[in-house]
Design a protein around this motif. Structure first.
Motif, mmCIF file in Angstrom:
data_model
loop_
_atom_site.group_PDB
_atom_site.id
_atom_site.type_symbol
_atom_site.label_atom_id
_atom_site.label_comp_id
_atom_site.label_asym_id
_atom_site.label_seq_id
_atom_site.Cartn_x
_atom_site.Cartn_y
_atom_site.Cartn_z
ATOM 1 N N VAL A 53 0.796 -1.301 0.019
ATOM 2 C CA VAL A 53 0.076 -0.062 -0.132
ATOM 3 C C VAL A 53 0.761 1.232 -0.108
ATOM 4 C CG1 VAL A 53 0.005 -0.053 2.608
ATOM 5 C CG2 VAL A 53 -1.924 1.337 1.150
ATOM 6 N N ASP A 54 0.656 2.205 -0.897
ATOM 7 C CA ASP A 54 0.841 3.579 -0.640
ATOM 8 C C ASP A 54 -0.056 4.643 -0.634
ATOM 9 O OD1 ASP A 54 2.994 5.637 -1.008
ATOM 10 O OD2 ASP A 54 2.537 5.482 -3.453
ATOM 11 N N THR A 55 0.192 5.399 0.538
ATOM 12 C CA THR A 55 -0.715 6.266 0.702
ATOM 13 C C THR A 55 -0.270 7.581 1.299
ATOM 14 O OG1 THR A 55 -3.163 6.506 1.908
ATOM 15 C CG2 THR A 55 -1.175 5.464 3.004
ATOM 16 N N GLY A 56 -1.237 8.674 1.205
ATOM 17 C CA GLY A 56 -0.597 9.839 1.784
ATOM 18 C C GLY A 56 -1.646 10.953 1.937
ATOM 19 N N ALA A 57 -1.854 11.807 2.897
ATOM 20 C CA ALA A 57 -3.056 12.724 2.870
ATOM 21 C C ALA A 57 -2.942 13.751 1.766
ATOM 22 C CB ALA A 57 -2.635 13.582 4.210
ATOM 23 N N GLY A 58 -4.153 13.625 1.120
ATOM 24 C CA GLY A 58 -4.463 14.474 -0.121
ATOM 25 C C GLY A 58 -3.773 13.716 -1.366
ATOM 26 N N ARG A 59 -3.537 12.723 -1.342
ATOM 27 C CA ARG A 59 -2.931 12.133 -2.653
ATOM 28 C C ARG A 59 -3.476 10.776 -3.079
ATOM 29 N NH1 ARG A 59 1.751 8.698 -2.083
ATOM 30 N NH2 ARG A 59 2.461 8.779 -0.189
ATOM 31 N N GLY A 60 -4.260 10.627 -2.189
ATOM 32 C CA GLY A 60 -5.151 9.349 -2.801
ATOM 33 C C GLY A 60 -4.385 8.121 -2.034
ATOM 34 N N THR A 61 -4.817 6.777 -2.207
ATOM 35 C CA THR A 61 -4.300 5.563 -2.000
ATOM 36 C C THR A 61 -4.118 4.419 -3.152
ATOM 37 O OG1 THR A 61 -5.307 5.741 0.337
ATOM 38 C CG2 THR A 61 -4.451 3.492 -0.305
ATOM 39 N N THR A 62 -3.023 3.786 -2.976
ATOM 40 C CA THR A 62 -2.900 2.779 -4.163
ATOM 41 C C THR A 62 -2.605 1.378 -3.485
ATOM 42 O OG1 THR A 62 -2.021 4.410 -5.882
ATOM 43 C CG2 THR A 62 -1.400 1.869 -6.200
ATOM 44 N N PHE A 63 -3.273 0.464 -3.779
ATOM 45 C CA PHE A 63 -3.097 -1.023 -3.361
ATOM 46 C C PHE A 63 -2.368 -1.845 -4.502
ATOM 47 C CE2 PHE A 63 -6.060 0.172 0.115
ATOM 48 C CZ PHE A 63 -5.533 -0.166 1.226
ATOM 49 N N THR A 64 -1.108 -2.211 -4.378
ATOM 50 C CA THR A 64 -0.672 -3.207 -5.541
ATOM 51 C C THR A 64 -0.622 -4.459 -4.940
ATOM 52 O OG1 THR A 64 0.578 -1.037 -6.225
ATOM 53 C CG2 THR A 64 1.403 -3.309 -7.027
ATOM 54 N N ILE A 65 -1.140 -5.423 -5.579
ATOM 55 C CA ILE A 65 -1.268 -6.732 -5.212
ATOM 56 C C ILE A 65 -0.437 -7.569 -6.414
ATOM 57 C CG2 ILE A 65 -2.667 -8.727 -4.827
ATOM 58 C CD1 ILE A 65 -4.682 -7.003 -3.677
ATOM 59 N N TYR A 66 0.510 -8.627 -5.731
ATOM 60 C CA TYR A 66 1.201 -9.402 -6.822
ATOM 61 C C TYR A 66 0.749 -10.964 -6.389
ATOM 62 C CZ TYR A 66 4.324 -5.763 -7.788
ATOM 63 O OH TYR A 66 4.867 -4.306 -8.029
ATOM 64 N N LEU A 67 0.275 -11.643 -7.431
ATOM 65 C CA LEU A 67 -0.267 -12.863 -7.139
ATOM 66 C C LEU A 67 0.417 -13.955 -8.040
ATOM 67 C CD1 LEU A 67 -3.962 -12.283 -7.173
ATOM 68 C CD2 LEU A 67 -2.642 -13.020 -5.157
ATOM 69 N N PRO A 68 1.122 -15.030 -7.642
ATOM 70 C CA PRO A 68 1.736 -15.956 -8.377
ATOM 71 C C PRO A 68 0.964 -16.631 -9.511
ATOM 72 C CG PRO A 68 1.216 -17.076 -6.355
ATOM 73 C CD PRO A 68 0.957 -15.564 -6.166
ATOM 74 N N VAL A 69 1.427 -16.883 -10.731
ATOM 75 C CA VAL A 69 0.673 -17.480 -11.925
ATOM 76 C C VAL A 69 0.059 -19.123 -11.292
ATOM 77 C CG1 VAL A 69 0.658 -18.188 -14.144
ATOM 78 C CG2 VAL A 69 1.570 -16.066 -13.640
ATOM 79 N N HIS A 70 1.190 -19.624 -11.009
ATOM 80 C CA HIS A 70 1.010 -20.901 -10.559
ATOM 81 C C HIS A 70 1.559 -21.283 -8.995
ATOM 82 C CE1 HIS A 70 -0.158 -21.941 -14.506
ATOM 83 N NE2 HIS A 70 0.837 -21.482 -15.010
ATOM 84 N N TRP A 71 0.945 -22.037 -8.446
ATOM 85 C CA TRP A 71 1.439 -22.594 -6.992
ATOM 86 C C TRP A 71 0.625 -23.910 -6.705
ATOM 87 C CZ3 TRP A 71 -2.962 -22.446 -3.799
ATOM 88 C CH2 TRP A 71 -4.015 -21.645 -4.441
ATOM 89 N N ALA A 72 1.193 -24.167 -5.552
ATOM 90 C CA ALA A 72 0.528 -25.717 -4.852
ATOM 91 C C ALA A 72 -0.482 -25.237 -4.014
ATOM 92 C CB ALA A 72 1.803 -26.422 -4.231
ATOM 93 N N THR A 73 -1.712 -25.859 -4.353
ATOM 94 C CA THR A 73 -2.739 -25.660 -3.670
ATOM 95 C C THR A 73 -2.740 -26.129 -2.253
ATOM 96 O OG1 THR A 73 -4.173 -25.833 -5.432
ATOM 97 C CG2 THR A 73 -5.403 -25.983 -3.455
ATOM 98 N N GLU A 74 -1.983 -27.152 -2.179
ATOM 99 C CA GLU A 74 -1.888 -27.786 -0.958
ATOM 100 C C GLU A 74 -1.028 -27.165 0.124
ATOM 101 O OE1 GLU A 74 -1.415 -29.349 -4.014
ATOM 102 O OE2 GLU A 74 -2.842 -30.889 -3.968
#
Length: 536
Positions: free
Chosen positions: A512-533
């Motif tokens: 997360v990147d946020t600041g008073a008066g400049r809004g908020t940005t959430f950045t999420i990275y998710l792996p393309v493949h992974w082991a469910t177990e």
């Protein structure tokens, strides 16, 4: 060696010329021949001097060396001839010539010079001298041959060692070039300070991190400047200079006008300049803000997991008694004997019971954030679906603009959980803003270079949710993803905690990147493949 030969040759030729001058009255023809030979020697010497120094030849060719050998043989033979042949002490000059040219040239060339030396020496003895030779010339010739044999053996060993030294020098140069390339391209800062505190080396990364350009600081005392920017680094360098003890795996902070960030550092000693002098030191340091942030993310995930277990337990324990209380009060309110005040109080109890039941349902949702089914899906399509749902929410006003764009981002995941992630973040942005607000949702495959170092992600997709709202209040930022922390009146404080747990369940990262008066940005990275177990 060539320079020494030039000087010796000029001395020998000059001495021979002086001897010729003494013989001029008694034997003018011999004096003339000697003078001619000396002139040829001078010309060849001048030519050799011009080749080595005028043309700055690093390594003369064989033909040039043969020319110099001829000049030396002429000078030596002329001197030996005018001083008495086999009885002359100057015949030892041949020994010097044989040894020198055997070292300078190849084995065959040395053998040729030796044969020529013996030949001209014997020719001068038998045909150039007025008196019959004695037997000393035999010993001289044997000495010439022995000198060649000994020197050729030494020359072979010297040339072999020379080849090894040249190979080592080439390898050293290659290693130095590779080390220089590494030091210029690595992501760690490296600097070296000598025993007097002067900066003798700094790589480009250290220049950028500390704001100390090499052009201004190399060669001058830099400890005070380093302390001003990075107090812990400067103190570690000074401590090593003073006491000679290494510092490893320490941490510090770098403060520049642009930003402030933590660094991991180690300082080691180099060789001492002289006995008793403090050592020079090399410091290696790296920006560890990413690893610190990842460490905080993992700690946060562990805390959320503990709270989730507690929430599930409490919700189950409270929900059944609460349902019984509500049912009983509802039945009492329907009794014919109940008056208006009792019915009002019963309605109040049932309304608050329903509110508590909804809160308990949110607790259970928070505790049940688990991947139940993983399947290939397009994150862009999931984001578009979640945005449509938020547009229909009662809190989504007419002055709210929600846009979704990007590229198709294929990954394996739980569609329901990822839908909740996008919906919660977009709805939070809508509810946090009092006036008009724009929320932009974008997703695309993530480039390898932009993935946070130490995250363990190799192939990932990037989801970004950005708004131009008021930003997250300062008092909430430090505990943003903790349960029950909210900056909105009436909020449960579980939305972002659910987002964090859903992303963590997919083995991803949320920043997360946020600041008073400049809004908020959430950045999420998710792996393309992974082991469910593994995620479960």
């Amino acid at each position: 060696m060539l320079t020494g030969l030039f000087g010796l040759r000029v001395m020998v030729a000059t001495f021979a010329l002086w001897q010729a001058a003494l013989l001029w009255a008694d034997d003018p023809s011999l004096a003339f021949v000697v003078s001619l030979m000396v002139l040829i020697v001078y010309v060849l010497t001048f030519y050799g001097f011009w080749v080595v120094y005028g043309r700055r030849t690093v390594q003369p060719t064989n033909s040039q060396l043969y020319a110099q050998a001829v000049a030396d043989l002429l000078a030596a033979t002329t001197l030996v001839h005018v001083t008495g042949g086999d009885r002359s002490a100057f015949s030892a000059i041949y020994v010097l010539l044989i040894a020198t040219y055997t070292l300078l040239m190849s084995l065959g060339a040395g053998l040729l010079i030796t044969v020529l030396s013996i030949s001209v020496y014997l020719a001068d003895i038998f045909w150039g001298q007025p008196l019959p030779p004695d037997t000393t010339f035999i010993g001289q010739a044997v000495v010439f041959a022995l000198v060649f044999a000994v020197v050729s053996g030494l020359a072979s060993r010297l040339k072999e060692e020379g080849r090894k030294a040249a190979s080592l020098q080439t390898e050293l140069a290659r290693v130095r070039l590779e080390a220089d390339d590494i030091l210029r391209t690595i992501t760690s800062g490296v600097l070296t300070v000598d025993s007097y505190g002067r900066l003798v080396f700094i790589n480009p990364m250290a220049e950028r991190m500390l704001g100390l350009p090499a052009g201004r600081f190399l060669g001058r005392s830099a400890l005070d400047d380093i302390r001003a920017v990075a107090p812990e680094l400067g103190q570690a360098i000074a401590s090593v200079l003073r006491a000679g003890r290494r510092v490893s795996r320490a941490e510090g902070v770098v403060r520049t006008p642009e930003r402030e960030f933590p660094v991991g550092l180690s300082v080691t000693t180099l060789e001492r300049e002289h006995e008793g002098a403090p050592p020079s030191v090399t410091a290696i340091f790296a920006d560890i803000s990413e690893s610190k942030r990842l460490q905080e993310l993992h700690l946060r995930a562990e805390r959320l997991e503990a709270v989730a277990e507690l929430s599930a337990s409490l919700a189950h324990e409270i929900r059944n008694p609460l349902a019984s209380i509500r049912s009983s009060v509802e039945q009492l309110s329907r009794s014919p004997r109940a008056n208006d005040d009792e019915r009002f109080l019963a309605q109040l109890i049932m309304r608050e019971s329903d509110r508590l039941s909804r809160l308990l349902s949110e607790f259970l949702d928070f505790s049940r954030v688990r991947i139940t089914r993983s399947e290939p899906l397009d994150l862009l399509a999931v984001a578009q679906s979640a945005a449509r749902l938020v547009r229909e929410h009662p809190d989504c006003r007419e002055n709210v603009t929600i846009t979704v764009d990007g590229q198709a981002a294929e990954l394996d995941g739980d569609e329901d959980l990822l839908h909740r992630v996008v919906a919660n973040l977009v709805l939070n942005a809508v509810q946090a803003a009092k006036g008009p607000v724009e929320v932009a949702v974008s997703c695309r495959p993530a480039a390898r270079a932009e993935l946070p170092s130490g995250s363990g992600l190799e192939r990932a997709v990037r989801l970004e949710i950005q708004d131009n709202g008021p930003g997250i209040p300062a008092e909430v930022r430090e505990r943003l993803f903790e349960p029950f922390v909210t900056g909105r009146v009436g909020g449960s404080g579980l939305g972002l905690s659910i987002v964090q747990r859903a992303v963590e369940a997919h083995k991803g990262l949320v920043l997360v990147d946020t600041g008073a008066g400049r809004g908020t940005t959430f950045t999420i990275y998710l792996p393309v493949h992974w082991a469910t177990e593994e995620a479960a």
